[in-house]
Design a protein around this motif. Structure first.
Motif, PDB file in Angstrom:
ATOM      1  N   PHE A  93       0.819  -1.233   0.000  1.00 28.26           N
ATOM      2  CA  PHE A  93       0.000   0.000   0.000  1.00 28.26           C
ATOM      3  C   PHE A  93       0.843   1.269   0.000  1.00 28.26           C
ATOM      4  O   PHE A  93       1.912   1.307   0.608  1.00 28.26           O
ATOM      5  N   HIS A  94       0.308   2.274  -0.640  1.00 26.33           N
ATOM      6  CA  HIS A  94       0.830   3.624  -0.450  1.00 26.33           C
ATOM      7  C   HIS A  94      -0.348   4.503   0.006  1.00 26.33           C
ATOM      8  O   HIS A  94      -1.508   4.058  -0.017  1.00 26.33           O
ATOM      9  N   PHE A  95      -0.034   5.731   0.379  1.00 30.45           N
ATOM     10  CA  PHE A  95      -1.081   6.646   0.849  1.00 30.45           C
ATOM     11  C   PHE A  95      -1.134   7.846  -0.087  1.00 30.45           C
ATOM     12  O   PHE A  95      -0.158   8.574  -0.198  1.00 30.45           O
ATOM     13  N   ALA A  96      -2.249   8.033  -0.767  1.00 32.39           N
ATOM     14  CA  ALA A  96      -2.357   9.166  -1.699  1.00 32.39           C
ATOM     15  C   ALA A  96      -3.685   9.884  -1.488  1.00 32.39           C
ATOM     16  O   ALA A  96      -4.755   9.280  -1.587  1.00 32.39           O
ATOM     17  N   LEU A  97      -3.584  11.158  -1.159  1.00 30.57           N
ATOM     18  CA  LEU A  97      -4.779  11.996  -1.006  1.00 30.57           C
ATOM     19  C   LEU A  97      -4.686  13.128  -2.012  1.00 30.57           C
ATOM     20  O   LEU A  97      -3.588  13.523  -2.396  1.00 30.57           O
ATOM     21  N   PRO A  98      -5.826  13.699  -2.420  1.00 28.29           N
ATOM     22  CA  PRO A  98      -5.748  14.844  -3.334  1.00 28.29           C
ATOM     23  C   PRO A  98      -4.987  15.995  -2.678  1.00 28.29           C
ATOM     24  O   PRO A  98      -5.049  16.175  -1.465  1.00 28.29           O
ATOM     25  N   LYS A  99      -4.274  16.744  -3.511  1.00 25.55           N
ATOM     26  CA  LYS A  99      -3.451  17.841  -2.988  1.00 25.55           C
ATOM     27  C   LYS A  99      -4.346  19.049  -2.672  1.00 25.55           C
ATOM     28  O   LYS A  99      -5.268  19.353  -3.425  1.00 25.55           O
ATOM     29  N   ILE A 100      -4.023  19.740  -1.575  1.00 30.60           N
ATOM     30  CA  ILE A 100      -4.770  20.971  -1.271  1.00 30.60           C
ATOM     31  C   ILE A 100      -4.160  22.123  -2.056  1.00 30.60           C
ATOM     32  O   ILE A 100      -2.950  22.333  -2.018  1.00 30.60           O
ATOM     33  N   VAL A 101      -4.983  22.844  -2.792  1.00 30.92           N
ATOM     34  CA  VAL A 101      -4.483  24.004  -3.540  1.00 30.92           C
ATOM     35  C   VAL A 101      -4.584  25.250  -2.667  1.00 30.92           C
ATOM     36  O   VAL A 101      -3.631  26.006  -2.531  1.00 30.92           O
ATOM     37  N   THR A 102      -5.739  25.465  -2.077  1.00 32.70           N
ATOM     38  CA  THR A 102      -5.899  26.612  -1.167  1.00 32.70           C
ATOM     39  C   THR A 102      -6.895  26.285  -0.070  1.00 32.70           C
ATOM     40  O   THR A 102      -7.753  25.421  -0.222  1.00 32.70           O
ATOM     41  N   GLU A 103      -6.757  27.058   1.011  1.00 31.87           N
ATOM     42  CA  GLU A 103      -7.756  27.000   2.073  1.00 31.87           C
ATOM     43  C   GLU A 103      -8.221  28.435   2.279  1.00 31.87           C
ATOM     44  O   GLU A 103      -7.403  29.326   2.493  1.00 31.87           O
ATOM     45  N   LEU A 104      -9.517  28.671   2.162  1.00 31.83           N
ATOM     46  CA  LEU A 104     -10.045  30.031   2.310  1.00 31.83           C
ATOM     47  C   LEU A 104     -10.943  30.095   3.540  1.00 31.83           C
ATOM     48  O   LEU A 104     -11.640  29.132   3.846  1.00 31.83           O
ATOM     49  N   LYS A 105     -10.915  31.231   4.213  1.00 31.77           N
ATOM     50  CA  LYS A 105     -11.805  31.405   5.375  1.00 31.77           C
ATOM     51  C   LYS A 105     -12.736  32.564   5.119  1.00 31.77           C
ATOM     52  O   LYS A 105     -12.300  33.640   4.741  1.00 31.77           O
ATOM     53  N   SER A 106     -14.016  32.346   5.365  1.00 29.29           N
ATOM     54  CA  SER A 106     -15.010  33.399   5.169  1.00 29.29           C
ATOM     55  C   SER A 106     -15.107  34.251   6.433  1.00 29.29           C
ATOM     56  O   SER A 106     -14.727  33.819   7.515  1.00 29.29           O
ATOM     57  N   LYS A 107     -15.686  35.435   6.269  1.00 30.07           N
ATOM     58  CA  LYS A 107     -15.913  36.312   7.425  1.00 30.07           C
ATOM     59  C   LYS A 107     -16.811  35.631   8.464  1.00 30.07           C
ATOM     60  O   LYS A 107     -16.744  35.922   9.635  1.00 30.07           O
ATOM     61  N   ASP A 108     -17.712  34.748   7.983  1.00 30.11           N
ATOM     62  CA  ASP A 108     -18.654  34.123   8.916  1.00 30.11           C
ATOM     63  C   ASP A 108     -18.135  32.813   9.514  1.00 30.11           C
ATOM     64  O   ASP A 108     -18.874  32.092  10.170  1.00 30.11           O
ATOM     65  N   GLY A 109     -16.858  32.481   9.269  1.00 32.05           N
ATOM     66  CA  GLY A 109     -16.279  31.279   9.876  1.00 32.05           C
ATOM     67  C   GLY A 109     -16.280  30.070   8.944  1.00 32.05           C
ATOM     68  O   GLY A 109     -15.641  29.056   9.230  1.00 32.05           O
ATOM     69  N   THR A 110     -17.011  30.175   7.833  1.00 36.10           N
ATOM     70  CA  THR A 110     -17.016  29.072   6.863  1.00 36.10           C
ATOM     71  C   THR A 110     -15.604  28.933   6.275  1.00 36.10           C
ATOM     72  O   THR A 110     -14.916  29.916   6.069  1.00 36.10           O
ATOM     73  N   ARG A 111     -15.179  27.689   6.060  1.00 34.83           N
ATOM     74  CA  ARG A 111     -13.874  27.478   5.414  1.00 34.83           C
ATOM     75  C   ARG A 111     -14.083  26.681   4.144  1.00 34.83           C
ATOM     76  O   ARG A 111     -14.971  25.824   4.085  1.00 34.83           O
ATOM     77  N   LYS A 112     -13.231  26.932   3.192  1.00 32.38           N
ATOM     78  CA  LYS A 112     -13.335  26.167   1.945  1.00 32.38           C
ATOM     79  C   LYS A 112     -11.951  25.690   1.539  1.00 32.38           C
ATOM     80  O   LYS A 112     -11.001  26.466   1.554  1.00 32.38           O
TER      81      LYS A 112
END
Ligand code: SAH
Ligand code: SF4
Length: 385
Positions: A93-112
């Motif tokens: 086995f190997h471990f492969a996850l999709p790469k994170i390009v960006t993490e954004l935070k909204s004024k209301d606390g939502t994250r994307k």
């Protein structure tokens, strides 16, 4: 389900949706590799595989626990695993996850989070609400259901995500929250794509999310939202998760117009499948209803909607339309949203108004897409209705 090559992540549901346009030619799911991506497999599949290699069944559980509960990917740190097995694991086995390009935070606390998959981006959104942290995961890049009001639906299906790509969205969010002593409390399959158009990968990831030796997320904290692929709704019932249905119209005529899938399975068939889900599971259905100005937001339509669903144990989640470029629809005024909600309440409905979250980072319902050249990362809007 058996553990075969990763490319065998087949999609039997394609038969059911055969006349929905086929995806652009699907690529190889993973690069050529002698080992398997651990994140693609449920525990029973890992057990079956290790047994076939002459190992004891409990070995799978041991590794599963290290990876999902303790978040350890380095075999050398798996201290209760025998030395000989530790040495063999990297050949399996190997471990492969999709790469994170960006993490954004909204004024209301939502994250994307934007994840990269084959050069395209997939969006995952975390929505804080009182004591809950709900993660909205994507199941596909693009979507063939082509609902008129939905930004994702503007793009034809490009990829059905693999189990590892779905689980990866959760693990990235969970790993990032863990640093702040927080954790995801609920998961909703309400991001990009139609989960029942990618049923095999979606339900396998649900099994992984639920597995008590790993992430241990209660099935009742997971919601699968569908636009109405009626013959596959029993899969949601069988999985023990909650069912949400994007109803979005008070009758067949309007639903035919806003959601083309209604021409295949109409409102009556959809509601019967919902009743059957309730009979089997005892769980109330959540109906999502997007309010489109002048199209679905009139008061007599609130009454028509109530007459339609009143014999289905349910709650109604009304969602003011979130605008996106070139949609041709408008967001209703806050006053008409409240009036629609009040009318439903007066009639006796259990109704929730989904507070719009993350609009400033394009993370609100129906604003998710994998590409939109020229779209800014942020929009200057105030949180709220
Ligand atoms: N494909 C699934 C899940 C993803 S869509 C489904 O359709 O249920 C998640 C929710 O977003 C659906 O209820 C859909 O009706 C809603 N939605 C889509 N576009 C929207 C928009 N522009 N504004 C508000 N809600 C939207
Ligand atoms: Fe697809 Fe759901 Fe958007 Fe319809 S609302 S196009 S089913 S993602």
């Amino acid at each position: 389900m058996t553990l075969q090559n990763e490319e065998s992540n087949s999609i039997p549901v394609a038969d059911v949706v055969a006349d929905i346009d086929a995806a652009e030619s699907l690529p190889e799911l993973v690069q050529e590799t002698a080992t398997r991506n651990f994140y693609e497999y449920s525990l029973p599949e890992l057990e079956e595989f290790l047994i076939s290699r002459g190992h004891k069944k409990f070995r799978a559980q041991q590794v599963f626990k290290w990876v999902y509960e303790k978040r350890v990917e380095d075999y050398e740190q798996m201290s209760n695993v025998s030395k000989a097995f530790r040495a063999e694991l990297p050949t399996l086995f190997h471990f492969a996850l999709p790469k994170i390009v960006t993490e954004l935070k909204s004024k209301d606390g939502t994250r994307k989070w934007l994840h990269e998959i084959d050069g395209m981006t997939v969006e995952t959104v975390l929505i804080p609400n009182k004591d809950r942290l709900t993660l909205c995961v994507s199941s596909e890049v693009g979507c063939n259901m082509a609902c008129r009001f939905c930004f994702t639906g503007k793009q034809k299906l490009k990829r059905r995500l693999t189990t590892g790509q779905i689980i990866g969205q959760f693990l990235h969010a969970q790993d990032s929250l863990a640093k702040e002593g927080l954790r995801v409390t609920n998961i909703v399959f309400m991001g990009m794509g139609e989960p029942l158009d990618n049923a095999e990968a979606v339900f396998r990831s649900i099994e992984i999310l639920h597995q008590p030796n790993g992430i241990n997320m209660s099935r009742k904290k997971i919601t699968v939202s569908t636009s109405g692929i009626v013959p596959l709704i029993p899969l949601v019932t069988k999985s023990g998760t909650r069912l949400a249905v994007s109803l979005n119209a008070p009758n067949n005529e309007i639903r035919d117009f806003v959601m083309p899938i209604n021409k295949k399975w109409d409102v009556w068939q959809l509601l019967e499948a919902c009743r059957e889900h309730y009979r089997e599971s005892g769980d109330r259905i959540t109906f999502e209803y997007v309010l489109l100005k002048g199209i679905t937001d009139k008061l007599d339509q609130a009454r028509e909607l109530w007459n339609l669903v009143r014999d289905v144990p349910c709650k109604i989640n009304i969602i003011p339309f979130n605008e996106h470029p070139g949609s041709g629809f408008e967001r209703p005024t806050p006053e008409s949203v409240i009036a629609f909600q009040q009318e439903l309440i007066r009639l006796g409905a259990h109704v929730l108004l989904r507070r719009t979250m993350g609009r400033d980072i394009f993370a609100a319902c129906g604003q998710l897409t994998s590409k939109y050249e020229g779209r800014p990362d942020r929009l200057d809007v105030q949180p709220g209705l």
